[in-house]
Structure formats: C-alpha cells, structure tokens
Design an enzyme around this catalytic site. Structure first.
Site, PDB file in Angstrom:
ATOM      1  N   PHE A   8       0.815  -1.214   0.000  1.00  0.00           N
ATOM      2  CA  PHE A   8       0.000   0.000   0.000  1.00  0.00           C
ATOM      3  C   PHE A   8       0.851   1.267   0.000  1.00  0.00           C
ATOM      4  CE2 PHE A   8      -3.286  -2.855   1.584  1.00  0.00           C
ATOM      5  CZ  PHE A   8      -4.470  -2.302   1.099  1.00  0.00           C
ATOM      6  N   ASP A   9       0.530   2.171  -0.913  1.00  0.00           N
ATOM      7  CA  ASP A   9       1.022   3.544  -0.797  1.00  0.00           C
ATOM      8  C   ASP A   9       0.336   4.152   0.428  1.00  0.00           C
ATOM      9  OD1 ASP A   9       2.063   6.155  -1.580  1.00  0.00           O
ATOM     10  OD2 ASP A   9       0.012   6.587  -2.249  1.00  0.00           O
ATOM     11  N   LEU A  10       0.875   5.261   0.941  1.00  0.00           N
ATOM     12  CA  LEU A  10       0.292   5.872   2.131  1.00  0.00           C
ATOM     13  C   LEU A  10      -0.492   7.149   1.825  1.00  0.00           C
ATOM     14  CD1 LEU A  10      -0.074   5.809   5.183  1.00  0.00           C
ATOM     15  CD2 LEU A  10       2.098   7.027   5.411  1.00  0.00           C
ATOM     16  N   THR A  13      -3.749   7.534  -0.430  1.00  0.00           N
ATOM     17  CA  THR A  13      -4.271   6.183  -0.639  1.00  0.00           C
ATOM     18  C   THR A  13      -4.940   5.710   0.649  1.00  0.00           C
ATOM     19  OG1 THR A  13      -2.603   5.633  -2.307  1.00  0.00           O
ATOM     20  CG2 THR A  13      -3.707   3.781  -1.216  1.00  0.00           C
ATOM     21  N   LYS A 154      10.088   5.913  -5.067  1.00  0.00           N
ATOM     22  CA  LYS A 154       9.232   5.398  -6.131  1.00  0.00           C
ATOM     23  C   LYS A 154       9.188   6.443  -7.243  1.00  0.00           C
ATOM     24  CE  LYS A 154       5.653   5.225  -3.412  1.00  0.00           C
ATOM     25  NZ  LYS A 154       4.250   5.066  -2.939  1.00  0.00           N
TER      26      LYS A 154
END
Length: 230
Positions: A8-10, A13, A154
């Site tokens: 999961f991205d934070l 998101t 990223k």
C-alpha cells in the site's frame, strides 16, 4: 487467492495528505503571524514542487528541499526567515495529522487477517511512521518502507528492489501494489514486474502510457480483487 502480499502507498491512498498539508500549512503560517492566503499557498506550492523535481532529478539533496522550501517561499514575498526552524515546526504539525481516507481503517483491518500488508511510501520516515501510529493503521502492517530510509524514491527500480529483497518469501506473482499515483505507484509496478491497482478516487483521466492491472475508485473495491468469491 492470487494475491497474498499487498503493498500500500500511504499518502492519498490510506491517509489524506492533501487535507493534512492544508491544515498544517495554515497552522504554521498563522503561528508565524501570517494570514494563510491562496496567494501564499500557491507560492509555497510552486517552490515546493520545483525543489522536489530538482531532488528527483538528482540535482539536490533531500535536506536541501526540506530546509529551504519555506525560506525560498518567504523570500519571494520579500521576507527573510529561518527555513530550518520553519521546517521543523511544519514537520511536527504534519506528523500530528492523520486524516483517514474513507474506508481505510476497515479495509486494512479486514485484509490483514488474510493477507500480508506492507506500506511503500515516499517521504520522511519519522513523519510517516508517526502518522500511521496516530491513525490506528500501524498495527495492520508487517513492515513499512519509506524512501528516506531506503535512499531512493518510487518509481525507481532501486526502491522496489529493496522492498522485494526485504520481504520474506516474496513472490512477484502473489503481490499487488495499491496506490493513487500513476507516475510513482503504477509506474513503479510496471518497472518491477508487479501487478498494480490504481486508486483513482478523484476520477482522473486514464493514461495510455501507464496502464494498471486494476482500477478502483473506493478502497472497498479491493475486497473483490483480493478476496474473490470462488
């Protein structure tokens, strides 16, 4: 069950960074004696984006971004301030912001029972971990990977290589990246050979160049992808 590892991205998101940023900036400038006007926000936003672009292109260090964005913002308005002091105060305010995206707590709690959950995020390690803890999400994740600690961001393949090498029994075919950014999360998945789920909460236009495996507009839709009925 095809996917066992969920990455999961934070920001934007699971946690609403835009809301947190606006509140934190407003408090910072007010505490410093300035009215947080739209002009002030636009000036900061322009300076901040330019500095982050320079960092992502390898032209400056991360500390240069953080320690100069407020001094450069205020300089454009004819004011001289201590950029490091302002940054430290902003970082404290930002770290206390943990506005959740709708459904984030319930979805993470539910999926953590049947899946291995991890956070993969760009940002400052201490701030991101603090926000996760205060939001109530921290306990659902096996590990947290932050760009500052890794030394790359990223969508760099270096970032994802690090993540893959530090997750026990990692299998690309069993992993899914979930994030809101086509340019970081989805592109990173394409570069690293991992399936992706684009969280298109704001119903943005699709990109013909960067295609995700799945697209959702609410986090609850992850149940159909990650826990399909046989």
């Amino acid at each position: 069950m095809r996917y066992k590892i969920l990455l999961f991205d934070l920001d934007d998101t699971l946690l609403d960074f835009c809301a947190n940023e606006t509140v934190s900036l407003s408090k910072l400038f007010q505490q410093r004696g300035y009215i947080f006007s739209n002009e002030l926000f636009q000036t900061y936003n322009s300076v901040n984006k330019q500095l982050w672009a320079e960092y992502e292109n390898g032209n400056i260090e991360l500390d240069d971004v953080l320690n100069s964005r407020f001094s450069e913002t205020m300089l454009r308005l004819g004011k001289v301030v201590d950029g490091i002091e302002w940054e430290n105060q902003y970082r404290e305010l930002l770290g206390n912001g943990c506005q959740l995206i709708e459904g984030a707590l319930e979805v993470c709690q539910s999926l953590s029972v049947s899946h291995r959950l991890f956070i993969i995020t760009n940002g400052i390690t201490q701030t991101q971990i603090k926000r996760l803890e205060q939001s109530g999400l921290y306990e659902f994740f096996e590990d947290i990977f932050v760009s500052q600690s890794i030394g790359s961001q990223k969508p760099s393949i270096k970032f994802f290589d690090y993540v893959m090498s530090h997750i026990k029994d990692f299998d690309r075919k069993e992993a899914l990246i979930i994030g809101d950014s086509l340019n970081t999360d989805i592109k990173g998945g394409l570069l690293s050979g991992i399936d992706t789920c684009w969280f298109n909460r704001k119903l943005q236009k699709r990109s013909p160049e960067i295609q995700s495996t799945f697209t959702i507009s609410s986090l609850e839709e992850l149940y159909d992808i990650c826990c399909p009925v046989e």
